[in-house]
Design a protein around this motif. Structure first.
Motif: not given
Length: 144
Positions: A2-5, A47-54, A70-74, A133-139
């Motif tokens: 999972a990452t911060l996009v 989640a960016e996946e939610s934005i993808d739905k729109m 914060l927009t996340t992915r994964g 920062k953008n690209g940081d891992e989310i755990v």
């Protein structure tokens, strides 16, 4: 992984947020963001996946357009139970709320007849400060 996009802030409430490359997250939320404060919704995540739905509905939307910090992915944000702890880069947060009531219909709702933030966004309070920062891992933090 999972990452911060995207990191997004605005100086007024009720506005789309502007993406920035990095930010200091303090015990009240994102530095420079109008939604910072001493409350349970210091940081909003979508989640960016939610934005993808729109986007699939034909909307030209991007990170920050739903007023998320914060927009996340994964990461399935809604699968995180309340009280879950996540680490975004060096910052520890606790999930405090799933979704929100939308009192006023935003521009996205009027454009599409729907908006993902009230149903799929989550909120967190900050437990430790730091710069993300953008690209940081989310755990997901286990055992705390």
């Amino acid at each position: 992984m999972a990452t911060l996009v995207s990191i997004n802030i605005s100086d007024k409430k009720g506005m789309r947020k502007t993406p920035i490359p990095a930010v200091l997250i303090t015990f009240t939320g994102l530095a420079g963001d109008a939604h910072s404060g001493d409350w349970h919704r210091m940081v909003s995540l979508l989640a960016e996946e939610s934005i993808d739905k729109m986007r699939a509905m034909g909307l030209d939307v991007k990170a920050g357009d739903f007023a998320e910090n914060l927009t996340t992915r994964g990461l399935d944000l809604l699968a995180l139970p309340l009280g879950s702890k996540i680490k975004v880069g060096p910052v520890l947060m606790e999930i405090t709320q799933h979704g929100k009531e939308c009192h006023t219909r935003c521009a996205i709702y009027h454009q599409a007849g729907d908006c993902v933030m009230p149903k799929e966004g989550i909120f967190a309070k900050v437990l430790s400060e730091g710069e993300v920062k953008n690209g940081d891992e989310i755990v997901i933090v286990k055992g705390e």
